[in-house]
Design an enzyme around this catalytic site. Structure first.
Site, PDB file in Angstrom:
ATOM      1  N   TYR A  57       0.839  -1.192   0.000  1.00  0.00           N
ATOM      2  CA  TYR A  57       0.000   0.000   0.000  1.00  0.00           C
ATOM      3  C   TYR A  57       0.874   1.242   0.000  1.00  0.00           C
ATOM      4  O   TYR A  57       2.100   1.166   0.207  1.00  0.00           O
ATOM      5  CB  TYR A  57      -0.952  -0.007   1.211  1.00  0.00           C
ATOM      6  CG  TYR A  57      -0.303   0.300   2.541  1.00  0.00           C
ATOM      7  CD1 TYR A  57       0.499  -0.626   3.193  1.00  0.00           C
ATOM      8  CD2 TYR A  57      -0.476   1.548   3.140  1.00  0.00           C
ATOM      9  CE1 TYR A  57       1.105  -0.322   4.410  1.00  0.00           C
ATOM     10  CE2 TYR A  57       0.111   1.856   4.358  1.00  0.00           C
ATOM     11  CZ  TYR A  57       0.901   0.918   4.987  1.00  0.00           C
ATOM     12  OH  TYR A  57       1.504   1.217   6.178  1.00  0.00           O
ATOM     13  N   LYS A  62       6.366  -1.945   2.131  1.00  0.00           N
ATOM     14  CA  LYS A  62       5.181  -1.350   2.742  1.00  0.00           C
ATOM     15  C   LYS A  62       4.011  -2.313   2.532  1.00  0.00           C
ATOM     16  O   LYS A  62       3.113  -2.086   1.714  1.00  0.00           O
ATOM     17  CB  LYS A  62       4.909   0.041   2.129  1.00  0.00           C
ATOM     18  CG  LYS A  62       4.127   0.960   3.052  1.00  0.00           C
ATOM     19  CD  LYS A  62       4.232   2.392   2.574  1.00  0.00           C
ATOM     20  CE  LYS A  62       3.241   3.331   3.221  1.00  0.00           C
ATOM     21  NZ  LYS A  62       3.278   3.469   4.663  1.00  0.00           N
ATOM     22  N   GLU A 117      11.942   2.141  14.591  1.00  0.00           N
ATOM     23  CA  GLU A 117      11.035   3.209  14.162  1.00  0.00           C
ATOM     24  C   GLU A 117       9.743   3.087  14.953  1.00  0.00           C
ATOM     25  O   GLU A 117       9.582   2.165  15.758  1.00  0.00           O
ATOM     26  CB  GLU A 117      10.766   3.123  12.653  1.00  0.00           C
ATOM     27  CG  GLU A 117      10.101   1.826  12.223  1.00  0.00           C
ATOM     28  CD  GLU A 117       9.859   1.728  10.718  1.00  0.00           C
ATOM     29  OE1 GLU A 117       9.782   2.767  10.038  1.00  0.00           O
ATOM     30  OE2 GLU A 117       9.722   0.584  10.235  1.00  0.00           O
ATOM     31  N   LEU A 141      10.939   1.217   7.356  1.00  0.00           N
ATOM     32  CA  LEU A 141      10.379   1.697   6.099  1.00  0.00           C
ATOM     33  C   LEU A 141      11.196   2.923   5.674  1.00  0.00           C
ATOM     34  O   LEU A 141      11.529   3.749   6.522  1.00  0.00           O
ATOM     35  CB  LEU A 141       8.912   2.106   6.301  1.00  0.00           C
ATOM     36  CG  LEU A 141       8.241   2.593   5.026  1.00  0.00           C
ATOM     37  CD1 LEU A 141       7.927   1.413   4.112  1.00  0.00           C
ATOM     38  CD2 LEU A 141       6.966   3.354   5.334  1.00  0.00           C
TER      39      LEU A 141
HETATM   40  N1  PDD Z   1       2.825   5.151   7.705  1.00  0.00           N
HETATM   41  N2  PDD Z   1       7.446   3.778   9.332  1.00  0.00           N
HETATM   42  C1  PDD Z   1       6.282   3.106   9.293  1.00  0.00           C
HETATM   43  C2  PDD Z   1       6.230   1.744   9.900  1.00  0.00           C
HETATM   44  C3  PDD Z   1       5.156   3.684   8.696  1.00  0.00           C
HETATM   45  O1  PDD Z   1       3.998   3.001   8.651  1.00  0.00           O
HETATM   46  C4  PDD Z   1       5.247   5.002   8.163  1.00  0.00           C
HETATM   47  C5  PDD Z   1       4.084   5.678   7.500  1.00  0.00           C
HETATM   48  C6  PDD Z   1       6.489   5.663   8.233  1.00  0.00           C
HETATM   49  C7  PDD Z   1       6.695   7.034   7.642  1.00  0.00           C
HETATM   50  O2  PDD Z   1       6.742   6.973   6.247  1.00  0.00           O
HETATM   51  P1  PDD Z   1       6.297   8.214   5.351  1.00  0.00           P
HETATM   52  O3  PDD Z   1       7.079   9.369   5.818  1.00  0.00           O
HETATM   53  O4  PDD Z   1       6.648   7.809   3.965  1.00  0.00           O
HETATM   54  O5  PDD Z   1       4.812   8.391   5.556  1.00  0.00           O
HETATM   55  C8  PDD Z   1       7.557   5.019   8.820  1.00  0.00           C
HETATM   56  C9  PDD Z   1       1.710   5.486   6.868  1.00  0.00           C
HETATM   57  C10 PDD Z   1       1.404   6.927   6.808  1.00  0.00           C
HETATM   58  C11 PDD Z   1       0.505   4.628   7.230  1.00  0.00           C
HETATM   59  O6  PDD Z   1       0.720   3.441   7.484  1.00  0.00           O
HETATM   60  O7  PDD Z   1      -0.629   5.103   7.217  1.00  0.00           O
END
Ligand code: PDD
Length: 286
Positions: free
Chosen positions: A39, A151, A183, A207
């Protein structure tokens, strides 16, 4: 506190727009059976996408990693259409994209020649006033798999970790593997010690956050030093500032960290976080 969330009025499923109650998927969809899909969540600040190409590139990478054939060139115009159909072209919003391997009789190996299941919709997000937040963050063991760079929709370990935090009265769960922070359950972590920022290098245990990339770009532009290195929990007593980043998290200050019932960090100052937030706000709102 648990926010109940809401359904969008329309979703795009396998080539058609429809109300969510009409959007159905087979029980043999591999996304349903195995979490066999990926996703992406892309932010739109008052209709303007923020680092869209990076989000699409990560999607392409994830599809390639799990060998789902999908033509991502169709996505960009559909994302704008999702936004306008949802009446969100003047508001802060995000577009959710999910692609599963598709439907086939259940086998552990990947079936040949199946059509991926493709879902997309736009939803409103509160992207204002992130500078005022002070998150109370739980610290716990990272029990996720070792391909967190993908992801994947298989987010059970992330949702269990987040559930533990939210029901315990925390805002996020910051995860630890082998003595070092990895994280958050849905965010990237940064630590500031004596003016130097530390964040984990990209790799299979986190991620590759798009907001992470933006923050490091801002650091380079503002001349703020950073090092991409895993930060050990034992050094938390030296830390001046901690912040978490993500598409919906933006740059959020960690007010305190809690591990096994003890407060192990309380934020005192936040000058570097504030400088980054100010520049982030400028770039997202320009
Ligand atoms: N989540 N690490 C994890 C495990 C995440 O699920 C996310 C983002 C990030 C930050 O990534 P980014 O800056 O590209 O949004 C780091 C999204 C927003 C979600 O699961 O809804």
């Amino acid at each position: 506190m648990k926010n109940k969330g809401s359904y969008p009025s329309e979703v795009y499923l396998n080539g058609e727009w429809m109300p969510p109650q009409e959007a159905t998927v087979s029980v043999f969809d591999r996304g349903f059976m195995f979490g066999d899909g990926i996703y992406e969540v892309t932010p739109f600040y008052r209709g303007k996408p923020f680092h869209l190409q990076e989000h699409l590139e990560r999607l392409r990478y994830c599809l390639a990693q799990i060998k789902i054939p999908f033509d991502i060139t169709i996505l960009e115009p559909l994302m704008f259409e999702a936004l306008s159909r949802a009446g969100l072209t003047e508001k802060d919003a995000a577009v959710y994209i999910q692609i599963s391997r598709g439907t086939a009789p259940r086998t552990h190996y990947f079936p040949d020649d199946i059509k991926p299941t493709f879902l997309m919709y736009a939803f409103p997000v509160q992207l204002e006033n992130f500078q005022q937040k002070r998150w109370k963050v739980l610290v716990s063991e990272d029990f996720r798999w070792q391909r967190c760079d993908i992801k994947s929709t298989a987010l059970l370990a992330n949702t269990m970790s987040n559930e533990e935090a939210i029901t315990g009265g925390y805002d996020e769960n910051l995860l630890v593997r082998e003595g070092c922070f990895t994280e958050g359950s849905h965010s990237t972590a940064f630590f500031v010690v004596d003016g130097m920022i530390y964040t984990r290098p990209e790799g299979p245990l986190i991620l590759s956050g798009i907001t992470r990339k933006v923050v490091l770009e801002i650091c380079r532009d503002l001349g703020i030093s950073y090092e991409e290195v895993a930060f050990p929990v034992v050094r938390v007593s030296e830390v001046d500032e901690i912040f978490l980043t993500g598409t919906t998290t933006q740059i959020t200050t960690v007010g305190s960290l809690h591990y096994e019932g003890e407060e192990i960090f309380r934020s005192q100052k936040g000058e570097i976080t504030a400088r980054l937030q100010e520049e982030f706000e400028r770039r997202t709102r320009k």
